[in-house]
Write a protein that holds these residues in place. Structure first.
Motif, PDB file in Angstrom:
ATOM      1  N   MET A 128       0.831  -1.194   0.000  1.00 45.81           N
ATOM      2  CA  MET A 128       0.000   0.000   0.000  1.00 45.81           C
ATOM      3  C   MET A 128       0.869   1.249   0.000  1.00 45.81           C
ATOM      4  SD  MET A 128      -2.916  -1.082   2.754  1.00 45.81           S
ATOM      5  CE  MET A 128      -3.725  -2.683   2.684  1.00 45.81           C
ATOM      6  N   GLU A 129       0.779   2.040  -1.060  1.00 43.99           N
ATOM      7  CA  GLU A 129       1.586   3.253  -1.151  1.00 43.99           C
ATOM      8  C   GLU A 129       1.251   4.232  -0.035  1.00 43.99           C
ATOM      9  OE1 GLU A 129       1.268   5.019  -4.946  1.00 43.99           O
ATOM     10  OE2 GLU A 129       2.145   3.330  -6.034  1.00 43.99           O
ATOM     11  N   GLU A 130      -0.039   4.281   0.374  1.00 43.95           N
ATOM     12  CA  GLU A 130      -0.420   5.229   1.417  1.00 43.95           C
ATOM     13  C   GLU A 130       0.146   4.844   2.770  1.00 43.95           C
ATOM     14  OE1 GLU A 130      -4.104   2.540   0.803  1.00 43.95           O
ATOM     15  OE2 GLU A 130      -2.409   3.336  -0.340  1.00 43.95           O
ATOM     16  N   CYS A 131       0.730   3.638   2.859  1.00 43.10           N
ATOM     17  CA  CYS A 131       1.335   3.201   4.114  1.00 43.10           C
ATOM     18  C   CYS A 131       2.828   3.504   4.157  1.00 43.10           C
ATOM     19  CB  CYS A 131       1.102   1.707   4.325  1.00 43.10           C
ATOM     20  SG  CYS A 131      -0.612   1.304   4.651  1.00 43.10           S
ATOM     21  N   SER A 132       3.288   4.434   3.312  1.00 44.81           N
ATOM     22  CA  SER A 132       4.704   4.775   3.288  1.00 44.81           C
ATOM     23  C   SER A 132       5.238   5.209   4.648  1.00 44.81           C
ATOM     24  CB  SER A 132       4.973   5.873   2.254  1.00 44.81           C
ATOM     25  OG  SER A 132       4.205   7.033   2.527  1.00 44.81           O
ATOM     26  N   PRO A 133       4.405   5.750   5.579  1.00 45.95           N
ATOM     27  CA  PRO A 133       4.961   6.053   6.903  1.00 45.95           C
ATOM     28  C   PRO A 133       5.559   4.835   7.578  1.00 45.95           C
ATOM     29  CG  PRO A 133       2.866   7.173   6.628  1.00 45.95           C
ATOM     30  CD  PRO A 133       3.023   6.240   5.453  1.00 45.95           C
ATOM     31  N   LEU A 134       5.150   3.623   7.155  1.00 44.71           N
ATOM     32  CA  LEU A 134       5.740   2.416   7.714  1.00 44.71           C
ATOM     33  C   LEU A 134       7.231   2.360   7.417  1.00 44.71           C
ATOM     34  CD1 LEU A 134       5.054  -0.313   9.119  1.00 44.71           C
ATOM     35  CD2 LEU A 134       4.791  -1.283   6.847  1.00 44.71           C
ATOM     36  N   THR A 194       9.238  20.298   9.859  1.00 47.52           N
ATOM     37  CA  THR A 194       7.976  21.047   9.874  1.00 47.52           C
ATOM     38  C   THR A 194       6.782  20.236  10.344  1.00 47.52           C
ATOM     39  OG1 THR A 194       7.560  20.519   7.541  1.00 47.52           O
ATOM     40  CG2 THR A 194       8.746  22.566   8.011  1.00 47.52           C
ATOM     41  N   THR A 195       6.949  18.939  10.559  1.00 47.01           N
ATOM     42  CA  THR A 195       5.824  18.102  10.975  1.00 47.01           C
ATOM     43  C   THR A 195       6.271  17.088  12.008  1.00 47.01           C
ATOM     44  OG1 THR A 195       6.210  16.441   9.235  1.00 47.01           O
ATOM     45  CG2 THR A 195       4.716  18.276   8.701  1.00 47.01           C
ATOM     46  N   ALA A 196       5.281  16.485  12.646  1.00 43.34           N
ATOM     47  CA  ALA A 196       5.514  15.360  13.556  1.00 43.34           C
ATOM     48  C   ALA A 196       4.375  14.375  13.355  1.00 43.34           C
ATOM     49  CB  ALA A 196       5.570  15.827  15.010  1.00 43.34           C
ATOM     50  N   SER A 197       4.672  13.102  13.454  1.00 39.50           N
ATOM     51  CA  SER A 197       3.646  12.085  13.268  1.00 39.50           C
ATOM     52  C   SER A 197       3.734  11.043  14.359  1.00 39.50           C
ATOM     53  CB  SER A 197       3.797  11.400  11.900  1.00 39.50           C
ATOM     54  OG  SER A 197       5.008  10.671  11.842  1.00 39.50           O
ATOM     55  N   VAL A 198       2.616  10.383  14.597  1.00 43.76           N
ATOM     56  CA  VAL A 198       2.585   9.256  15.521  1.00 43.76           C
ATOM     57  C   VAL A 198       1.988   8.070  14.771  1.00 43.76           C
ATOM     58  CG1 VAL A 198       0.333   9.971  16.455  1.00 43.76           C
ATOM     59  CG2 VAL A 198       1.767   8.365  17.736  1.00 43.76           C
ATOM     60  N   PRO A 237       3.964  -6.422  11.219  1.00 49.06           N
ATOM     61  CA  PRO A 237       2.902  -5.414  11.330  1.00 49.06           C
ATOM     62  C   PRO A 237       1.637  -5.871  10.623  1.00 49.06           C
ATOM     63  CG  PRO A 237       4.579  -4.724   9.758  1.00 49.06           C
ATOM     64  CD  PRO A 237       5.116  -5.942  10.426  1.00 49.06           C
ATOM     65  N   GLU A 238       0.531  -5.816  11.327  1.00 50.28           N
ATOM     66  CA  GLU A 238      -0.747  -6.275  10.791  1.00 50.28           C
ATOM     67  C   GLU A 238      -1.658  -5.122  10.391  1.00 50.28           C
ATOM     68  OE1 GLU A 238      -3.788  -9.778  12.024  1.00 50.28           O
ATOM     69  OE2 GLU A 238      -3.370  -8.304  13.592  1.00 50.28           O
ATOM     70  N   ALA A 239      -1.619  -4.052  11.162  1.00 51.06           N
ATOM     71  CA  ALA A 239      -2.454  -2.887  10.877  1.00 51.06           C
ATOM     72  C   ALA A 239      -1.859  -1.694  11.605  1.00 51.06           C
ATOM     73  CB  ALA A 239      -3.894  -3.118  11.339  1.00 51.06           C
ATOM     74  N   LEU A 240      -2.105  -0.502  11.062  1.00 52.81           N
ATOM     75  CA  LEU A 240      -1.560   0.682  11.712  1.00 52.81           C
ATOM     76  C   LEU A 240      -2.407   1.911  11.419  1.00 52.81           C
ATOM     77  CD1 LEU A 240       0.017   2.637   9.435  1.00 52.81           C
ATOM     78  CD2 LEU A 240       1.645   0.756   9.497  1.00 52.81           C
ATOM     79  N   VAL A 241      -2.236   2.890  12.289  1.00 52.94           N
ATOM     80  CA  VAL A 241      -2.860   4.200  12.142  1.00 52.94           C
ATOM     81  C   VAL A 241      -1.756   5.232  12.225  1.00 52.94           C
ATOM     82  CG1 VAL A 241      -4.514   5.861  13.069  1.00 52.94           C
ATOM     83  CG2 VAL A 241      -4.999   3.406  13.219  1.00 52.94           C
ATOM     84  N   VAL A 242      -1.696   6.143  11.259  1.00 50.78           N
ATOM     85  CA  VAL A 242      -0.704   7.222  11.257  1.00 50.78           C
ATOM     86  C   VAL A 242      -1.438   8.552  11.343  1.00 50.78           C
ATOM     87  CG1 VAL A 242       1.227   8.290  10.062  1.00 50.78           C
ATOM     88  CG2 VAL A 242       0.815   5.830   9.804  1.00 50.78           C
ATOM     89  N   SER A 243      -1.049   9.380  12.298  1.00 46.78           N
ATOM     90  CA  SER A 243      -1.713  10.671  12.482  1.00 46.78           C
ATOM     91  C   SER A 243      -0.677  11.774  12.622  1.00 46.78           C
ATOM     92  CB  SER A 243      -2.597  10.639  13.739  1.00 46.78           C
ATOM     93  OG  SER A 243      -3.130  11.922  14.017  1.00 46.78           O
ATOM     94  N   TYR A 244      -1.038  12.948  12.100  1.00 48.09           N
ATOM     95  CA  TYR A 244      -0.203  14.139  12.248  1.00 48.09           C
ATOM     96  C   TYR A 244      -0.864  15.151  13.183  1.00 48.09           C
ATOM     97  CZ  TYR A 244       2.506  12.308   8.364  1.00 48.09           C
ATOM     98  OH  TYR A 244       3.291  11.508   7.565  1.00 48.09           O
ATOM     99  N   ASP A 245      -1.935  14.746  13.850  1.00 49.77           N
ATOM    100  CA  ASP A 245      -2.636  15.614  14.783  1.00 49.77           C
ATOM    101  C   ASP A 245      -1.755  15.869  16.007  1.00 49.77           C
ATOM    102  OD1 ASP A 245      -5.481  16.706  15.734  1.00 49.77           O
ATOM    103  OD2 ASP A 245      -4.562  15.603  17.403  1.00 49.77           O
ATOM    104  N   SER A 246      -1.650  17.123  16.435  1.00 49.52           N
ATOM    105  CA  SER A 246      -0.730  17.474  17.525  1.00 49.52           C
ATOM    106  C   SER A 246      -1.100  16.804  18.843  1.00 49.52           C
ATOM    107  CB  SER A 246      -0.679  18.996  17.702  1.00 49.52           C
ATOM    108  OG  SER A 246      -1.962  19.516  18.000  1.00 49.52           O
TER     109      SER A 246
END
Length: 269
Positions: free
Chosen positions: A131-137, A221-225, A236-245
C-alpha cells in the motif's frame, strides 16, 4: 421524493446532538448554500427535490442560525459553513475509527488512544507493504530530527540503513523494545547496535511481548505518531498514522511511560 434534507415533521431540540443530526439530514442543502445565495426555486431545481422538502429544510437551518436570507434567497452563515465542515470531519473520523477496528481490537484495555488520533488519519490494514499510502511504515529517518518508539520491530526491516540514521540522531532517538526483540537485535546486529548506543541513542527493553507499538517521528515542519499492531509472527498487521498534535503528544507520553520502566541496554553487561 427523497427525505435526505428532512421530509418528516420533527420536534428537534437545539442541543449539539440535534444540530449535528440536522446538518447531516440537510447536508446537500447546506452545501449548496455555502458558496452562493440561492432562492428556494433554485434549490428545487439544483437538488431535484420537492418545494415542501426545501421549505422544511431551509426553515430548520434558519432556525439553527446556519442559514440566513440574502439577496432575495438564502445563504449559509459563517456558523453554517463551519458546522458543515465540522460535520464532515466527524464523519471522516468515524470512518477511520471503523477502518481501524483491527488495530483497536488488538490493543490492551489499558491503552486508550485519543479521538484525535483518528482525525484525518491514514489507516492501513492487510498487506501493508503493498500500500503506497502506508509509506509512513518505511520511516524516512533521513528527514527526521528525532524519533521515539515503543516496541517498533518493523524498523528491523530497514535496520542495516536505519541504525546509521538513528546513530546520527544520537540522544534525540529513544527506542523501547520488547526484551525478545532487543535480544534478537543484539544477536543479529551487535556492532550496529553498539555503535548506535555509543552515539547516544537510548535503547531499553520491557519484559513480555506487547502486541502493539507506538512511534513518534519529528521532522523539520511536521511530527507524526504511528500506532501499530502485530500478528502472531511479529509482523505489522495494521496501523494508524496521524499528524494531529494532540495525538502526537499522546504518543510521546506513551513512549515515555514505557521508557521509565524499561531495562537499559548495556553492551558489555
Amino acid at each position: 421524493m427523497s427525505s435526505w434534507i428532512g421530509d418528516e415533521d420533527e420536534d428537534e431540540g437545539g442541543d449539539a446532538a440535534d444540530a449535528f443530526e440536522a446538518v447531516g439530514r440537510r447536508r446537500r442543502l447546506l452545501q449548496a448554500l455555502s458558496s452562493e445565495s440561492l432562492s428556494k426555486a433554485d434549490l428545487v431545481r439544483a437538488l431535484s427535490v420537492s418545494r415542501s422538502t426545501v421549505d422544511r429544510g431551509v426553515e430548520r437551518l434558519v432556525q439553527l442560525g446556519l442559514v440566513e436570507r440574502s439577496n432575495g434567497g438564502f445563504v449559509a452563515t459563517s456558523a453554517g459553513r463551519v458546522a458543515l465542515e465540522t460535520h464532515d470531519e466527524a464523519l471522516r473520523s468515524m470512518a477511520n475509527v471503523l477502518d481501524a477496528k483491527p488495530v483497536l481490537d488488538r490493543l490492551p484495555e489499558s491503552v486508550n488512544p485519543p479521538p484525535s488520533l483518528f482525525r484525518d488519519a491514514v489507516v492501513c490494514t492487510g498487506d501493508l507493504a503493498a500500500m503506497e499510502e502506508c509509506s509512513p511504515l518505511e520511516f524516512d529517518l533521513g528527514e527526521s530530527t528525532s524519533i521515539s518508539g515503543f516496541n517498533g520491530p518493523f524498523l528491523f526491516s530497514i535496520w542495516p540503513e536505519a541504525h546509521e540514521q538513528l546513530a546520527r540522531l544520537g540522544d534525540s532517538a529513544t527506542l523501547v523494545l520488547s526484551a525478545e526483540s532487543l535480544d534478537w537485535l543484539s544477536n543479529r546486529y551487535p556492532d550496529g547496535l553498539d555503535a548506535m548506543v555509543d552515539a547516544g541513542v537510548r535503547v531499553s527493553a520491557v519484559e513480555g511481548d506487547p502486541p502493539y507499538g507506538v512511534v513518534v517521528v519529528d521532522r523539520p515542519t511536521t511530527a507524526s505518531v504511528t500506532l501499530v499492531v502485530y500478528d502472531h509472527m511479529g509482523g505489522p498487521e495494521a496501523l494508524v498514522v496521524s499528524y494531529d498534535s494532540a495525538a502526537v503528544s499522546w504518543g510521546r507520553t506513551r513512549v515515555a511511560a514505557r521508557a521509565e520502566t524499561a531495562r537499559p541496554y548495556r553492551p558489555d553487561e
